[in-house]
Design an enzyme around this catalytic site. Sequence first.
Site: not given
Length: 556
Positions: A51, A83, A124-126, A196, A443, A469
């Site tokens: 990511c 994650d 990425c996510d965070k 993703c 998660e 997620s």
Amino acid sequence: MRIPKLPSRITVEGLDRAPHRAFLRALGLSDADLGKPFIGVASTDGRVTPCNALLGEFARQACAAIRGAGGVPFDFASISVADSMSMNHGGMRYSLVSREIIADGVEAVARGHAYDALVTFAGCDKTLPGMMMAMVRLNLPSVFVYGGAALPGKWQGRDVTVLDTYEAVGAVLAGDMQEDDLRALEHACLPTLGSCPGQFTANTMAMVAETLGLGLAGSATLPAVSPERGDLARKAGQVVMNLLKDGPLPRELVTKKSLENACAAVAATGGSTNAGLHIPAIAHEAGIRFSLDDFARVAKRTPLIADMKPGGRFLAKDLHAAGGVYAVLKALLERGALHGDCLTLSGKTLEDELMNCRDPDGEIIKHEPIMKTGGIVVLKGNLAPGGALIKVAGLKSLLFEGPARVFDSEEACAEVVKRRAYKAGEVLVIRYEGPKGGPGMREMLGVTALIYGQGMGERVALLTDGRFSGATRGMMIGHVSPEAAAGGPLALVKNGDRIRIDASAGSLSVALPKAELSKRRAKRPKQSLSGVLEKYAALVGPANLGAVTHSGARKA
């Protein structure tokens, strides 16, 4: 808004700043450079996850553009906890914590070095909400740039993503798939760098960035490996220099109305339930109280119009081809589901920016809603007085009722799921995994994907004070507030108690009278904490208010 005197002058002006200037000259700065604006370029660059692996190159291109536009760039990297790599083990406790570390770290560098403006990159996510929180907290002229999503792989003639691999593990455990096929899928599902590619958390929060006006238009859905990514990075460097003159500043962009727009964008695309954590946290940095109740109110009035994975069929690259985020926002504006008078980075209103955008294509962005209300629903009841979240996009039924099967940790439930030692009709309850209880609000895609891959995604329900997620699908309810560790009613549930989930009515309840709940007592599992988790558990607030760790900005 006119930007006041540059903060960086405190480090270079005056006789007693001779040592400071010496340090800067050691970095290669000239006398002329010392008189220019100092721009921090923060990224979560690193080779710990696909990511973020391209972000260093993007940051360097932004630095070159800043220098070309008359500024002096100072690039630095923050941490990232992916994650992907922390899933299914205790490392996931550090994922949400990393959001705070990123925001705190960028604040520390930008304030400590007195930078005048910021360009931030995340992948990425965070990392995305962490960077946006820092921008709003600092309220310096700022531009956010998302690193972009990976392209899907090809397997057996169809597009596949890493979500297919997660779910295929469950299919192998259920005896419905061969390990050789799983191995082939594992090799095929992630062919490029990037996040993703479905409407999972990273792409959801990139959409939030564009909608709030913190990110460049068109940046959320452009693939990570597109040659145009470099153009976006350079544009960010140019734009931030323009913002130094007249703004707008982040807190002019992040308002109650723009936050509602962000919620609408998430609901309209069936985005990640994690947005229910991150949008209130970004609001908190602006001194705006924005809770899960606000998210629920907007989601209820917003139609689901984009057919995006995991609930639908399409990926970020497909949405980009259909006009990207602004095409979704234009469709919402025309339906009266968006505030068009919010500012964007250009200084124009959102309505003005959307005037020349593409109309819905009819396939990815529908002419008629897939659902009349958004793809995310907030549930309330005697099990979740503060709310809980479920993604309803793609669900065949919005009603589930069954006996509770209670676990006091994710691992305990995962072991039962791996052995398929559970029954259709049960409500699997995982508690003490909230922000304080985990700590870290893990998660649980590992568990939910196993359940879905075993063909049980809607034959059982999973209920937790942890989180999911953006790739999670099925009858999965998370973010239960108050959490069990904070004395929430989830701590009082026993095996066999009947739980009813009604997403149509927005309710989540256990069939017990108030007197019985009042009589019950819960015993929290013992924890031995130290380091960052100990500090986080002591500071973190409830999930329905964003799981934040400080008192926030003063309200303007």
